[in-house]
Design a protein around this motif. Structure first.
Motif, PDB file in Angstrom:
ATOM      1  N   TYR A 192       0.835  -1.203   0.000  1.00 62.24           N
ATOM      2  CA  TYR A 192       0.000   0.000   0.000  1.00 62.24           C
ATOM      3  C   TYR A 192       0.874   1.260   0.000  1.00 62.24           C
ATOM      4  O   TYR A 192       1.880   1.319   0.702  1.00 62.24           O
ATOM      5  N   SER A 201      -1.954  -0.665   6.553  1.00 61.14           N
ATOM      6  CA  SER A 201      -2.898  -1.505   5.816  1.00 61.14           C
ATOM      7  C   SER A 201      -4.061  -1.991   6.667  1.00 61.14           C
ATOM      8  O   SER A 201      -5.082  -2.396   6.133  1.00 61.14           O
ATOM      9  N   ASP A 202      -3.926  -1.938   7.978  1.00 62.78           N
ATOM     10  CA  ASP A 202      -4.996  -2.375   8.880  1.00 62.78           C
ATOM     11  C   ASP A 202      -5.915  -1.239   9.311  1.00 62.78           C
ATOM     12  O   ASP A 202      -6.760  -1.429  10.189  1.00 62.78           O
ATOM     13  N   LYS A 248     -12.327  -1.472   7.255  1.00 65.26           N
ATOM     14  CA  LYS A 248     -12.442  -2.062   5.913  1.00 65.26           C
ATOM     15  C   LYS A 248     -11.327  -1.640   4.977  1.00 65.26           C
ATOM     16  O   LYS A 248     -11.571  -1.180   3.862  1.00 65.26           O
ATOM     17  N   GLY A 249     -10.095  -1.738   5.420  1.00 70.53           N
ATOM     18  CA  GLY A 249      -8.970  -1.429   4.541  1.00 70.53           C
ATOM     19  C   GLY A 249      -7.993  -0.453   5.159  1.00 70.53           C
ATOM     20  O   GLY A 249      -8.095  -0.109   6.339  1.00 70.53           O
ATOM     21  N   PRO A 250      -7.067   0.002   4.348  1.00 72.14           N
ATOM     22  CA  PRO A 250      -5.983   0.830   4.868  1.00 72.14           C
ATOM     23  C   PRO A 250      -6.397   2.263   5.189  1.00 72.14           C
ATOM     24  O   PRO A 250      -7.367   2.786   4.651  1.00 72.14           O
ATOM     25  N   TRP A 269      -9.967   3.562   2.802  1.00 74.28           N
ATOM     26  CA  TRP A 269     -10.772   2.886   1.793  1.00 74.28           C
ATOM     27  C   TRP A 269     -12.185   2.652   2.273  1.00 74.28           C
ATOM     28  O   TRP A 269     -13.016   2.147   1.526  1.00 74.28           O
ATOM     29  N   ASP A 270     -12.490   3.047   3.513  1.00 67.84           N
ATOM     30  CA  ASP A 270     -13.863   2.951   4.003  1.00 67.84           C
ATOM     31  C   ASP A 270     -14.704   4.132   3.546  1.00 67.84           C
ATOM     32  O   ASP A 270     -15.871   4.230   3.858  1.00 67.84           O
TER      33      ASP A 270
END
Length: 181
Positions: free
Chosen positions: A111, A129-130, A152-154, A173-174
């Motif tokens: 990422y 990434s978490d 829901k993503g990085p 990415w949410d």
């Protein structure tokens, strides 16, 4: 590639990377040098309007660095390495790796998570990434805080407010943009 805007002709080509180019930054006030990074695991330093790099930064242990940010002092380049580290290079003439300036503890493999540096240059932050957001002390490279920032993503983007030094923003990415104070 540089074009003449009046004629549309190519005036300069910057074609020494062997894979997609990830970032480009001007590294001096007068705009004579720029730095590029690529998936070929190289960082190149260019003189403006010269098509040959003046410095190659590459070694077998180096990973791709999709994000490079200039420190507010303009003395350092702060780079997000895809081996889960933030590494620092001296800017100026040498562009040497500062081996003791390494920030770790986050997971960015795969990422291009932004790096943000506080306007006074004391703090560095990055998402991972978490969906977590990490803060480090730039001088001591010690991790100061870790927050769960996005689901829901990085946590892919981070930026410090240019005037309000106690305020920053992140995005993930949410689909959410968050303000942190």
């Amino acid at each position: 590639v540089a074009y003449d805007s009046n004629t549309g002709e190519i005036t300069q080509e910057y074609d020494h990377h062997l894979a997609p180019v990830n970032t480009i930054n001007f590294v001096e006030d007068n705009g004579t040098k720029m730095v590029t990074s690529s998936d070929d695991k190289k960082v190149l330093v260019w003189e403006w309007d010269i098509g040959v790099p003046i410095k190659y930064i590459s070694d077998p242990t180096m990973h791709s660095m999709p994000v490079i940010t200039m420190h507010p002092s303009e003395r350092y380049l702060v780079c997000q390495s895809l081996d889960n580290k933030i590494v620092v290079y001296q800017a100026g003439d040498r562009f040497a790796l500062q081996r003791k300036k390494k920030m770790e503890g986050h997971n960015t493999a795969g990422y291009a998570c932004d790096i943000a540096i506080s306007p006074d240059g004391r703090f560095v932050c990055s998402g991972d990434s978490d969906g977590k957001l990490f803060f480090w002390d730039f001088k001591r490279t010690r991790k100061l805080q870790k927050y769960h920032a996005h689901d829901k993503g990085p946590c892919i983007g981070a930026v410090w407010h240019p005037v309000e030094a106690s305020t920053m923003f992140t995005c993930g990415w949410d689909g959410v943009i968050k303000m942190w104070q």
